[in-house]
Write a protein that holds these residues in place. Structure first.
Motif, PDB file in Angstrom:
ATOM      1  N   ARG A 139     -15.357  23.664  33.410  1.00 20.97           N
ATOM      2  CA  ARG A 139     -16.810  22.709  33.553  1.00 20.97           C
ATOM      3  C   ARG A 139     -17.874  23.012  32.452  1.00 20.97           C
ATOM      4  NH1 ARG A 139     -19.233  21.525  38.771  1.00 20.97           N
ATOM      5  NH2 ARG A 139     -19.033  23.203  38.519  1.00 20.97           N
ATOM      6  N   ALA A 140     -18.186  24.333  32.469  1.00 20.01           N
ATOM      7  CA  ALA A 140     -19.255  25.197  31.747  1.00 20.01           C
ATOM      8  C   ALA A 140     -19.390  25.503  30.765  1.00 20.01           C
ATOM      9  CB  ALA A 140     -19.018  26.582  32.414  1.00 20.01           C
ATOM     10  N   GLU A 141     -17.914  25.700  29.984  1.00 16.14           N
ATOM     11  CA  GLU A 141     -17.307  25.577  28.791  1.00 16.14           C
ATOM     12  C   GLU A 141     -17.257  23.875  27.815  1.00 16.14           C
ATOM     13  OE1 GLU A 141     -14.709  27.640  26.897  1.00 16.14           O
ATOM     14  OE2 GLU A 141     -14.474  29.262  27.649  1.00 16.14           O
ATOM     15  N   THR A 142     -16.579  23.459  28.835  1.00 13.43           N
ATOM     16  CA  THR A 142     -16.414  21.602  27.693  1.00 13.43           C
ATOM     17  C   THR A 142     -17.772  20.291  28.044  1.00 13.43           C
ATOM     18  OG1 THR A 142     -15.210  20.658  29.794  1.00 13.43           O
ATOM     19  CG2 THR A 142     -14.045  22.489  28.256  1.00 13.43           C
ATOM     20  N   GLY A 143     -18.175  20.647  29.401  1.00  9.86           N
ATOM     21  CA  GLY A 143     -19.489  19.996  29.947  1.00  9.86           C
ATOM     22  C   GLY A 143     -18.171  19.027  30.809  1.00  9.86           C
ATOM     23  N   LEU A 144     -17.423  18.717  30.388  1.00  9.73           N
ATOM     24  CA  LEU A 144     -16.956  17.801  31.466  1.00  9.73           C
ATOM     25  C   LEU A 144     -16.926  17.658  33.237  1.00  9.73           C
ATOM     26  CD1 LEU A 144     -13.271  16.966  29.842  1.00  9.73           C
ATOM     27  CD2 LEU A 144     -15.556  16.280  29.381  1.00  9.73           C
ATOM     28  N   PRO A 145     -17.522  17.062  33.614  1.00 13.96           N
ATOM     29  CA  PRO A 145     -17.383  16.998  34.863  1.00 13.96           C
ATOM     30  C   PRO A 145     -16.532  16.910  35.819  1.00 13.96           C
ATOM     31  CG  PRO A 145     -18.516  14.881  34.306  1.00 13.96           C
ATOM     32  CD  PRO A 145     -17.994  15.719  33.139  1.00 13.96           C
ATOM     33  N   LEU A 146     -15.779  17.934  36.713  1.00 13.14           N
ATOM     34  CA  LEU A 146     -14.640  17.885  37.400  1.00 13.14           C
ATOM     35  C   LEU A 146     -14.986  17.139  38.975  1.00 13.14           C
ATOM     36  CD1 LEU A 146     -15.089  21.801  38.232  1.00 13.14           C
ATOM     37  CD2 LEU A 146     -14.187  20.655  37.172  1.00 13.14           C
ATOM     38  N   VAL A 147     -13.281  16.752  38.873  1.00 12.61           N
ATOM     39  CA  VAL A 147     -12.283  15.681  40.001  1.00 12.61           C
ATOM     40  C   VAL A 147     -11.604  17.016  40.051  1.00 12.61           C
ATOM     41  CG1 VAL A 147     -11.422  13.511  40.402  1.00 12.61           C
ATOM     42  CG2 VAL A 147     -13.114  13.834  38.632  1.00 12.61           C
ATOM     43  N   THR A 148     -12.095  17.401  41.709  1.00 10.82           N
ATOM     44  CA  THR A 148     -10.430  17.691  41.866  1.00 10.82           C
ATOM     45  C   THR A 148     -10.935  17.537  43.737  1.00 10.82           C
ATOM     46  OG1 THR A 148      -9.728  20.343  42.670  1.00 10.82           O
ATOM     47  CG2 THR A 148     -12.557  19.821  42.651  1.00 10.82           C
ATOM     48  N   GLU A 149      -9.577  18.167  44.595  1.00 16.86           N
ATOM     49  CA  GLU A 149      -9.327  17.052  45.388  1.00 16.86           C
ATOM     50  C   GLU A 149      -9.832  18.658  47.209  1.00 16.86           C
ATOM     51  OE1 GLU A 149      -5.057  15.684  45.766  1.00 16.86           O
ATOM     52  OE2 GLU A 149      -4.965  15.895  48.090  1.00 16.86           O
ATOM     53  N   LEU A 150      -9.901  17.263  47.815  1.00 20.95           N
ATOM     54  CA  LEU A 150     -10.011  18.622  49.004  1.00 20.95           C
ATOM     55  C   LEU A 150      -9.170  18.026  50.433  1.00 20.95           C
ATOM     56  CD1 LEU A 150     -12.222  19.174  50.705  1.00 20.95           C
ATOM     57  CD2 LEU A 150     -13.136  17.505  51.428  1.00 20.95           C
ATOM     58  N   MET A 151      -8.328  19.128  50.810  1.00 17.75           N
ATOM     59  CA  MET A 151      -8.287  17.889  51.557  1.00 17.75           C
ATOM     60  C   MET A 151      -7.097  18.995  52.991  1.00 17.75           C
ATOM     61  SD  MET A 151      -4.224  19.372  49.977  1.00 17.75           S
ATOM     62  CE  MET A 151      -2.959  19.733  51.521  1.00 17.75           C
ATOM     63  N   ASP A 152      -8.831  19.679  53.355  1.00 16.45           N
ATOM     64  CA  ASP A 152      -8.845  20.504  54.725  1.00 16.45           C
ATOM     65  C   ASP A 152     -10.272  20.472  54.934  1.00 16.45           C
ATOM     66  OD1 ASP A 152      -8.783  22.304  56.584  1.00 16.45           O
ATOM     67  OD2 ASP A 152      -7.005  23.114  56.090  1.00 16.45           O
ATOM     68  N   PRO A 153     -10.507  20.495  55.708  1.00 12.91           N
ATOM     69  CA  PRO A 153     -12.455  19.975  56.204  1.00 12.91           C
ATOM     70  C   PRO A 153     -12.878  21.784  56.543  1.00 12.91           C
ATOM     71  CG  PRO A 153     -10.870  18.735  57.386  1.00 12.91           C
ATOM     72  CD  PRO A 153     -10.192  19.391  56.981  1.00 12.91           C
ATOM     73  N   ARG A 154     -11.620  22.252  56.625  1.00 14.74           N
ATOM     74  CA  ARG A 154     -11.991  23.836  56.468  1.00 14.74           C
ATOM     75  C   ARG A 154     -12.744  24.327  54.502  1.00 14.74           C
ATOM     76  NH1 ARG A 154      -7.383  26.306  58.925  1.00 14.74           N
ATOM     77  NH2 ARG A 154      -6.475  24.467  57.598  1.00 14.74           N
ATOM     78  N   HIS A 155     -12.936  23.156  53.898  1.00 15.32           N
ATOM     79  CA  HIS A 155     -13.021  23.938  52.186  1.00 15.32           C
ATOM     80  C   HIS A 155     -14.442  22.644  52.303  1.00 15.32           C
ATOM     81  CE1 HIS A 155      -8.529  24.811  52.199  1.00 15.32           C
ATOM     82  NE2 HIS A 155      -8.786  25.850  52.176  1.00 15.32           N
ATOM     83  N   VAL A 156     -14.821  22.057  52.724  1.00 16.96           N
ATOM     84  CA  VAL A 156     -15.848  21.264  52.373  1.00 16.96           C
ATOM     85  C   VAL A 156     -16.739  22.220  52.265  1.00 16.96           C
ATOM     86  CG1 VAL A 156     -17.535  20.023  53.105  1.00 16.96           C
ATOM     87  CG2 VAL A 156     -15.094  19.417  53.977  1.00 16.96           C
ATOM     88  N   GLU A 157     -17.064  22.718  51.990  1.00 22.03           N
ATOM     89  CA  GLU A 157     -18.508  23.252  51.192  1.00 22.03           C
ATOM     90  C   GLU A 157     -17.421  24.539  49.980  1.00 22.03           C
ATOM     91  OE1 GLU A 157     -20.469  25.988  54.360  1.00 22.03           O
ATOM     92  OE2 GLU A 157     -20.934  27.445  52.925  1.00 22.03           O
ATOM     93  N   ALA A 158     -17.078  24.344  49.929  1.00 21.73           N
ATOM     94  CA  ALA A 158     -16.319  24.933  48.500  1.00 21.73           C
ATOM     95  C   ALA A 158     -15.801  24.523  47.865  1.00 21.73           C
ATOM     96  CB  ALA A 158     -15.596  26.109  49.108  1.00 21.73           C
ATOM     97  N   VAL A 159     -15.157  23.088  47.725  1.00 22.57           N
ATOM     98  CA  VAL A 159     -15.033  22.358  47.037  1.00 22.57           C
ATOM     99  C   VAL A 159     -16.174  21.354  46.816  1.00 22.57           C
ATOM    100  CG1 VAL A 159     -13.533  19.617  47.115  1.00 22.57           C
ATOM    101  CG2 VAL A 159     -12.399  22.239  47.933  1.00 22.57           C
ATOM    102  N   VAL A 160     -17.517  21.032  47.944  1.00 22.19           N
ATOM    103  CA  VAL A 160     -17.985  19.913  47.111  1.00 22.19           C
ATOM    104  C   VAL A 160     -19.151  21.142  46.282  1.00 22.19           C
ATOM    105  CG1 VAL A 160     -20.305  19.002  48.523  1.00 22.19           C
ATOM    106  CG2 VAL A 160     -18.486  18.970  49.476  1.00 22.19           C
ATOM    107  N   GLU A 161     -19.410  22.085  46.346  1.00 19.35           N
ATOM    108  CA  GLU A 161     -20.675  22.765  45.821  1.00 19.35           C
ATOM    109  C   GLU A 161     -19.791  22.900  44.600  1.00 19.35           C
ATOM    110  OE1 GLU A 161     -21.128  26.698  47.434  1.00 19.35           O
ATOM    111  OE2 GLU A 161     -21.124  27.741  44.831  1.00 19.35           O
ATOM    112  N   THR A 162     -18.130  23.070  44.321  1.00 19.19           N
ATOM    113  CA  THR A 162     -17.644  23.269  42.326  1.00 19.19           C
ATOM    114  C   THR A 162     -17.951  21.080  42.063  1.00 19.19           C
ATOM    115  OG1 THR A 162     -17.075  24.964  43.415  1.00 19.19           O
ATOM    116  CG2 THR A 162     -15.683  23.706  41.038  1.00 19.19           C
ATOM    117  N   ALA A 163     -17.114  20.461  43.037  1.00 18.50           N
ATOM    118  CA  ALA A 163     -16.907  19.472  42.134  1.00 18.50           C
ATOM    119  C   ALA A 163     -17.619  18.493  42.074  1.00 18.50           C
ATOM    120  CB  ALA A 163     -15.817  18.858  43.650  1.00 18.50           C
TER     121      ALA A 163
END
Ligand code: PEP
Ligand code: MN
Length: 346
Positions: free
Chosen positions: A162-186
């Motif tokens: 994303r930083a290189e291309t400027g394209l927004p990211l769509v990525t999957e969240l599977m587990d409530p334990r990863h909410v913070e990390a995925v929400v922050e990056t996606a």
């Protein structure tokens, strides 16, 4: 704002209704112990009244100045229903739009395998005019013995793309334990088909400040998809994109059966944007373009497709990924068809 209780009545204000008149209805509902969910449209403001149906029925709402009509919301889904917000919702992510004339072209690898593969695909899809980059770091795999995704390391690679291309990211969240990390990056949180009815996860992303791409489960009805979206919106996150990705039928020539009819059905039932994933529906590369064409023609607000620099070496879903070398031609055709349907790539 999270909604407590079910919106049962729809109060349609007249086009000439003043802010004071709208406020008066809202105040009267509050006085009676009910709540209001106000949607300001281009034509008129619509107020969803949330509370006990019996109690709401006793209020003389029709007689209030500015009120044009009072109707019961009969559908089991309320907040996502087109009754509540008759105008289509446009979802904007870093100046990219999906919905109401804006067609989203989301493309990228099935899975983040390594840095070069992801960055090279990101540049390919960007150059061809894609509006967002897809890619899974956490992968829901049928077999526990296959590649399960790079996890947190995959998120870092996506962030770099994303930083290189400027394209927004769509990525999957599977587990409530990863909410913070995925929400922050996606930029857009994907809830995959297998988790469409993971209600805990839906409520979690309903509290997030990022749009959600919600995929239809292979054995879920269109109504169940809408009810799943309702879980997210009820928590306060109104930015949901629905995705038809094929359902399970007796047909074996495709991986799933793309339910193209679900596109116009959903478009009628909800104000939320509806996109199509022809890659997972087809399971084979030669059918991705024809199914994508069908999606555009059926009125979809976008597509999400898988692209890989060398699909024969892909760690996941190789047979359905479009080779990077072919993507510009694919995107060109989709752009032309979208224009025929009166849409621009957002
Ligand atoms: C995906 O898009 O990466 C995916 C796994 O799709 P689905 O959840 O539709 O199977
Ligand atoms: Mn895939």
């Amino acid at each position: 704002m999270a909604v407590n209780g079910s919106p049962e009545l729809l109060i349609v204000m007249g086009a000439q209704a003043t802010p004071d008149q709208i406020e008066e209805v809202v105040a009267r509902l509050a006085e009676a112990g009910a709540h209001a969910h106000v949607t300001a449209g281009k034509e008129a403001t619509v107020i969803g009244a949330i509370g006990e149906r019996e109690l709401l029925a006793t209020l003389p709402l029709e007689g209030f100045p500015g009120v044009e009509r009072v109707l019961p919301i009969l559908k089991p889904y309320k907040l996502v229903s087109s009754e509540l917000a008759p105008e289509p919702t446009v979802i904007e992510v870093n100046e990219r739009r999906i919905g109401d004339g804006y067609f989203g072209l989301i493309a990228g690898p099935c899975t983040v395998e390594h840095r070069e593969q992801t960055l090279s695909t990101a540049w390919t899809v960007k150059a061809a005019g894609a509006t967002m980059l897809r890619g899974g770091a956490f992968k829901p795999r049928t077999s526990p013995y296959t590649f399960q995704g790079l996890g947190l390391e995959g998120l870092e690679i996506l962030a770099e793309a994303r930083a290189e291309t400027g394209l927004p990211l769509v990525t999957e969240l599977m587990d409530p334990r990863h909410v913070e990390a995925v929400v922050e990056t996606a930029d857009v949180i994907q809830i995959g088909a297998r988790n469409m009815q993971n209600f805990l996860l839906l409520s979690e992303v309903g509290k997030a400040d990022k749009p959600v791409l919600l995929k239809r489960g292979p054995s879920a009805s269109a109504e169940e998809l809408l009810m799943a979206a309702e879980y997210v919106v009820k928590e306060g996150n109104a930015r949901v994109i629905l995705c038809e990705r094929g359902i399970r039928t007796f047909e074996r020539s495709t991986r799933y059966t793309l339910d193209i009819g679900a596109v116009p059905v959903l478009k009628q039932e909800t104000h939320l944007p509806v996109i199509v994933d022809p890659s997972h529906a087809a399971g084979r590369r030669d059918l991705v373009l024809p199914l994508a064409r069908a999606a555009v023609a059926a009125g979809a607000d976008g597509i999400i497709v898988e692209v890989h620099p060398a699909p024969e070496e892909a760690l996941c879903d190789g047979p359905q990924q479009i080779p990077s070398a072919d993507f510009a031609e694919f995107a060109g055709e989709i752009r032309e068809l979208a224009a025929l349907m009166g849409k621009v790539i957002g």
